[in-house]
Design an enzyme around this catalytic site. Structure first.
Site, mmCIF file in Angstrom:
data_model
loop_
_atom_site.group_PDB
_atom_site.id
_atom_site.type_symbol
_atom_site.label_atom_id
_atom_site.label_comp_id
_atom_site.label_asym_id
_atom_site.label_seq_id
_atom_site.Cartn_x
_atom_site.Cartn_y
_atom_site.Cartn_z
ATOM 1 N N ARG A 64 0.842 -1.209 0.000
ATOM 2 C CA ARG A 64 0.000 0.000 0.000
ATOM 3 C C ARG A 64 0.875 1.257 0.000
ATOM 4 O O ARG A 64 0.497 2.296 -0.512
ATOM 5 C CB ARG A 64 -0.961 0.014 1.196
ATOM 6 C CG ARG A 64 -1.695 1.337 1.358
ATOM 7 C CD ARG A 64 -3.020 1.257 2.108
ATOM 8 N NE ARG A 64 -2.981 0.406 3.285
ATOM 9 C CZ ARG A 64 -2.401 0.737 4.452
ATOM 10 N NH1 ARG A 64 -1.790 1.891 4.587
ATOM 11 N NH2 ARG A 64 -2.419 -0.104 5.459
ATOM 12 N N TYR A 117 -11.692 19.583 -15.200
ATOM 13 C CA TYR A 117 -12.232 18.245 -15.482
ATOM 14 C C TYR A 117 -13.488 18.012 -14.624
ATOM 15 O O TYR A 117 -13.546 18.473 -13.473
ATOM 16 C CB TYR A 117 -11.141 17.220 -15.150
ATOM 17 C CG TYR A 117 -11.568 15.791 -15.311
ATOM 18 C CD1 TYR A 117 -11.734 15.244 -16.583
ATOM 19 C CD2 TYR A 117 -11.809 14.985 -14.203
ATOM 20 C CE1 TYR A 117 -12.123 13.924 -16.738
ATOM 21 C CE2 TYR A 117 -12.198 13.665 -14.349
ATOM 22 C CZ TYR A 117 -12.365 13.140 -15.620
ATOM 23 O OH TYR A 117 -12.756 11.834 -15.756
ATOM 24 N N ASP A 189 -3.024 20.622 -13.452
ATOM 25 C CA ASP A 189 -3.370 19.363 -14.114
ATOM 26 C C ASP A 189 -2.820 19.445 -15.534
ATOM 27 O O ASP A 189 -3.293 20.230 -16.355
ATOM 28 C CB ASP A 189 -4.891 19.181 -14.098
ATOM 29 C CG ASP A 189 -5.329 17.852 -14.723
ATOM 30 O OD1 ASP A 189 -4.568 17.285 -15.540
ATOM 31 O OD2 ASP A 189 -6.443 17.391 -14.411
ATOM 32 N N LYS A 214 -4.545 8.500 -19.363
ATOM 33 C CA LYS A 214 -4.696 9.108 -20.687
ATOM 34 C C LYS A 214 -3.401 8.985 -21.494
ATOM 35 O O LYS A 214 -2.987 7.890 -21.806
ATOM 36 C CB LYS A 214 -5.155 10.562 -20.521
ATOM 37 C CG LYS A 214 -6.279 10.756 -19.507
ATOM 38 C CD LYS A 214 -7.593 10.131 -19.943
ATOM 39 C CE LYS A 214 -8.635 10.109 -18.822
ATOM 40 N NZ LYS A 214 -8.903 11.389 -18.199
HETATM 41 C C1 LIG Z 1 -9.382 11.817 -17.057
HETATM 42 C C2 LIG Z 1 -8.933 13.064 -16.418
HETATM 43 C C3 LIG Z 1 -8.822 13.163 -15.031
HETATM 44 C C4 LIG Z 1 -9.212 12.016 -14.117
HETATM 45 O O1 LIG Z 1 -8.409 10.910 -14.295
HETATM 46 P P1 LIG Z 1 -8.875 9.383 -13.959
HETATM 47 O O2 LIG Z 1 -7.639 8.616 -14.222
HETATM 48 O O3 LIG Z 1 -9.998 9.072 -14.876
HETATM 49 O O4 LIG Z 1 -9.303 9.383 -12.543
HETATM 50 C C5 LIG Z 1 -8.359 14.349 -14.511
HETATM 51 N N1 LIG Z 1 -8.030 15.392 -15.291
HETATM 52 C C6 LIG Z 1 -8.145 15.343 -16.627
HETATM 53 C C7 LIG Z 1 -7.778 16.521 -17.436
HETATM 54 C C8 LIG Z 1 -8.585 14.182 -17.243
HETATM 55 O O5 LIG Z 1 -8.702 14.135 -18.574
#
Ligand SMILES: *Cc1c(COP(=O)(O)O)cnc(C)c1O
Length: 408
Positions: A64, A117, A189, A214
């Site tokens: 963990r 997001y 982000d 992504k």
């Molecule tokens: C998909 C996404 C998230 C969240 O990510 P997960 O892996 O789905 O939890 C956060 N910020 C952006 C810009 C995203 O495209």
């Protein structure tokens, strides 16, 4: 035992996405990082065990907290973002929520933008207020209003650029400077840009995070999140994560690592393809608007040129005729999964109302400036000409359908 090679400190990003962080984990001559599934790590000597547990000596105790495969993934992204430290999570949302809940306490203020997001927006609107954290969400491109709101004093400034799904661009340097004047921590982000196209830490941000699900992974087969920054901040966030348990799984870490080996090739192709597709869509009479920071006509183009090395593989466009046209157009696409994901080798198309912003009400989406008829298009690594031909035939079909309905 390790496959000793000199550290690749001066290597460029493409080389780092392949070699970065792997050296000391390549065991017994293996050329690939092992997937260590072991949940715990044993010690014969309780003094060493104690030192490792206290972080005085390198090593692992319990899955963990840390894991060798997971650590290589953290190291690779850390190098690409030019950070001192990095820690990973089970998902991108786990990275975001852990960072926010680590840094904020009741009575604190966070300033962010309206276009974050969908999940992040939910944290701001639903969860943080329950903990008496005051959240100010400002119009995404109104830099003056943002500066004013930040100057009122806040603990965290949370930014995302380019934004999801309308690809708005925020001047990072400008807002980071404003935030640091009031002593706030800046989180960015960087999911849409990837470290190949943009490095917020270089512009002064304190923390940069990714949904590794992504572009970093790039193959839509593993969830993950990561956050990079100073050792001090990352240790704080890691401490929260090791207790709440949003740990990245070693198998997911391996898939993300394997995906990252082609990161620079994918991003290069996606940058180029997205630019050509944006130009194609911009010139089509049935396309109402194209949202891509690489277009000279785009509001954020000048800022994007200043802070990005490439404009990325994400674009959005709206069709004449709104949601009805989207219904007609989308199923015609041959080379696009219609799904709620992005950043993969396959092209993915989706209306934000069923994907990134499905958690929001129609009113909330309208307030965020997201047209109901918008299509978010994540450019894959297919041949650009095939993608353009695919869009062309779907638009041709739409044209016929629109003519037929106007005749009726
Ligand atoms: C998909 C996404 C998230 C969240 O990510 P997960 O892996 O789905 O939890 C956060 N910020 C952006 C810009 C995203 O495209």
């Amino acid at each position: 035992m390790s496959n000793q090679k000199p550290k690749h400190v001066n290597a460029r990003m493409g080389t780092q996405s392949i070699w970065g962080g792997e050296d000391e984990y390549l065991m017994q001559g293996a050329t690939q990082v092992p997937v260590v599934h072991s949940v715990s790590f044993g010690y014969h000597d309780i003094d060493t065990w104690h030192d490792v547990a206290l972080g005085k000596e390198k090593g692992h105790i319990y899955g963990r907290n840390t894991n060798p495969t997971v650590e290589v993934f953290e190291e690779k992204v850390r190098i690409l973002e030019g950070a001192e430290a990095a820690t990973s999570f089970s998902t991108g949302m786990a990275a975001i929520s852990n960072a926010l809940f680590t840094l904020l306490s009741p009575g604190d203020r966070v300033v962010s933008v309206k276009d974050t997001y969908g999940g992040t927006n939910k944290i701001f609107l639903e969860f943080l207020p329950r903990f008496q954290v005051d959240v100010s969400l400002i119009d995404t491109t109104d830099h003056e209003a943002l500066e004013k709101e930040i100057a009122r004093g806040c603990q965290v400034v949370y930014l995302e650029t380019p934004t999801n799904p309308t690809l708005k661009v925020i001047d990072l340097k400008r807002l980071i400077d404003a935030a640091h004047k009031v002593g706030a921590t800046v989180i960015v982000d960087n999911t849409f840009a990837t470290p190949l196209n943009q490095n917020p830490l270089e512009l002064g941000a304190d923390l940069v995070l990714h949904s590794a699900t992504k572009f970093l992974g790039g193959h839509a087969d593993a969830l993950g999140g990561i956050i990079c920054g100073s050792k001090e901040l990352i240790e704080k966030i890691y401490h929260f994560r090791e207790i709440n348990g949003a740990t990245l799984h070693p198998m997911a870490a391996y898939l993300l690592l394997r995906g990252m080996k082609t990161l620079h090739l994918r991003i290069k192709q996606q940058n180029e393809s997205a630019m050509k597709i944006a130009r194609f869509l911009e010139s089509h009479p049935l396309v109402e608007g194209v949202y891509y920071p690489g277009l000279e006509s785009n509001e954020g183009h000048e800022i994007a040129k200043k802070q990005m090395r490439g404009f990325g593989g994400m674009l959005s466009f709206s069709l004449k005729g709104g949601v009805d046209s989207v219904r007609e157009f989308l199923p015609r696409l041959q080379y696009a999964h219609l799904a709620a994901n992005l950043g993969a080798v396959e092209t993915i198309a989706a209306p934000p109302r069923t994907s990134s912003h499905v958690e929001c009400t129609e009113q909330e989406r309208a307030a965020m400036g997201i047209p109901e008829g918008l299509i978010r298009y994540s450019v894959g690594i297919e041949d650009t000409e095939d993608l353009i031909a695919d869009l062309q035939q779907a638009l041709d079909h739409l044209e016929t359908a629109l003519k037929a309905s106007s005749v009726q």
